[in-house]
Design an enzyme around this catalytic site. Structure first.
Site: not given
Ligand code: 13P
Length: 287
Positions: A84, A135, A178, A229
């Site tokens: 990620d 991205e 977040g 995600n």
């Molecule tokens: P959140 O922590 O907001 O669920 O996002 C996760 C994310 O996009 C990881 O790449």
């Protein structure tokens, strides 16, 4: 066996649902997510940030753990192990370690450099049968200490990157990692629709899946999002369950907490969160 995310995302795109990427941080999270995917008969993507990679003793350790679990737990649904927000260097480490999918986050490079590095990674991933996420436009909020302003992606830049042959594209559409602030303006569906129009059949990725209202998630899927995600929501449910267990004082033996019992409620909480998301994203029974 680990698989590339390509086939599961092509199917998701055609079937108008999304596959969840759930980030892993330790053995308990990984087990909870794999068991839930199997129970829901859903494809799943396990996300590993660079920070989580370091915490879990490196990418090779993670590949060993995930492959071992798939085998020992009898997991038969498609599972992709995905880096990620990888740096260029981390991408190569994961390729060598045996990941089945990577995200190269070149969004902070000038577009020309993002293009050059992505082009090279497209070639390497194609040779190895791996999927590659790129991205464009930054995702807001903080991830592993990196704070993005969250600007919306330029649809023409998205097309430029999509045309390089990446498997999936994360386009910034006002989403934030977040929790979302109270004054958040919501997702820019205008940007999402413009990006999809330019990129044709490209599966789009929605980062920052925690806290987006259900109707926005459904609309995003209807406009071309095929991967969503989620990390913070698992973190919140794991923490709440663990805190409750400690507060209820199950340390009756005088020997501290049995680590297996201490973490068990958190595992159950993550399972419930993942199941809820798979139902919302529509990936149940799509394995
Ligand atoms: P959140 O922590 O907001 O669920 O996002 C996760 C994310 O996009 C990881 O790449």
């Amino acid at each position: 066996m680990l698989v590339s995310a390509k086939e599961m995302l092509t199917k998701a795109k055609q079937g108008k649902y999304a596959v969840g990427q759930f980030n892993i941080n330790n053995l308990e999270w990984t087990k909870a997510i794999l068991l839930t995917a199997q129970e829901c008969n859903s494809p799943v993507i396990l996300g590993v940030s660079e920070g989580a990679g370091k915490y879990m003793c490196g990418y090779k350790t993670i590949v060993g753990m995930v492959n071992g679990m798939i085998n020992e737990l009898g997991i038969t649904v498609p599972v992709a192990l995905h880096l990620d927000h990888g740096s260029y260097e981390a991408c190569y480490k994961c390729i060598d370690a045996g990941f089945s999918s990577i995200m190269f986050d070149g969004s902070h490079y000038p577009i020309e450099e993002n293009v050059a590095k992505t082009t090279e990674l497209v070639k390497v991933c194609a040779e190895r049968g791996m999927s590659l996420e790129a991205e464009v436009g930054s995702i807001g909020g903080e991830e592993d200490g990196v704070i993005g302003a969250g600007e919306c992606a330029d649809p023409d830049e998205c097309k430029m990157i999509a045309d390089l042959g990446v498997t999936m594209l994360a386009a910034g559409i006002g989403n934030i990692h977040g929790k979302y602030p109270a004054n958040w303006k919501g997702l820019s569906f205008e940007t999402l629709a413009a990006v999809q129009e330019k990129t044709g059949e490209m599966p789009l990725v929605l980062h920052g899946g925690t806290g987006i209202p259900e109707d926005m998630i459904k609309k995003a899927i209807s406009l071309g999002v095929a991967k969503i995600n989620v990390n913070t929501e698992c973190q919140l449910s794991f923490a709440a369950a663990t805190r409750k267990y400690i507060e209820e004082g199950k340390d009756l033996s005088g020997k501290g907490f049995d680590p297996r019992k201490l973490l068990a409620p958190g595992v159950e909480a993550i399972k419930a969160t993942v199941k809820e998301k798979m139902e919302l994203f529509g990936s149940v029974n799509k394995a």
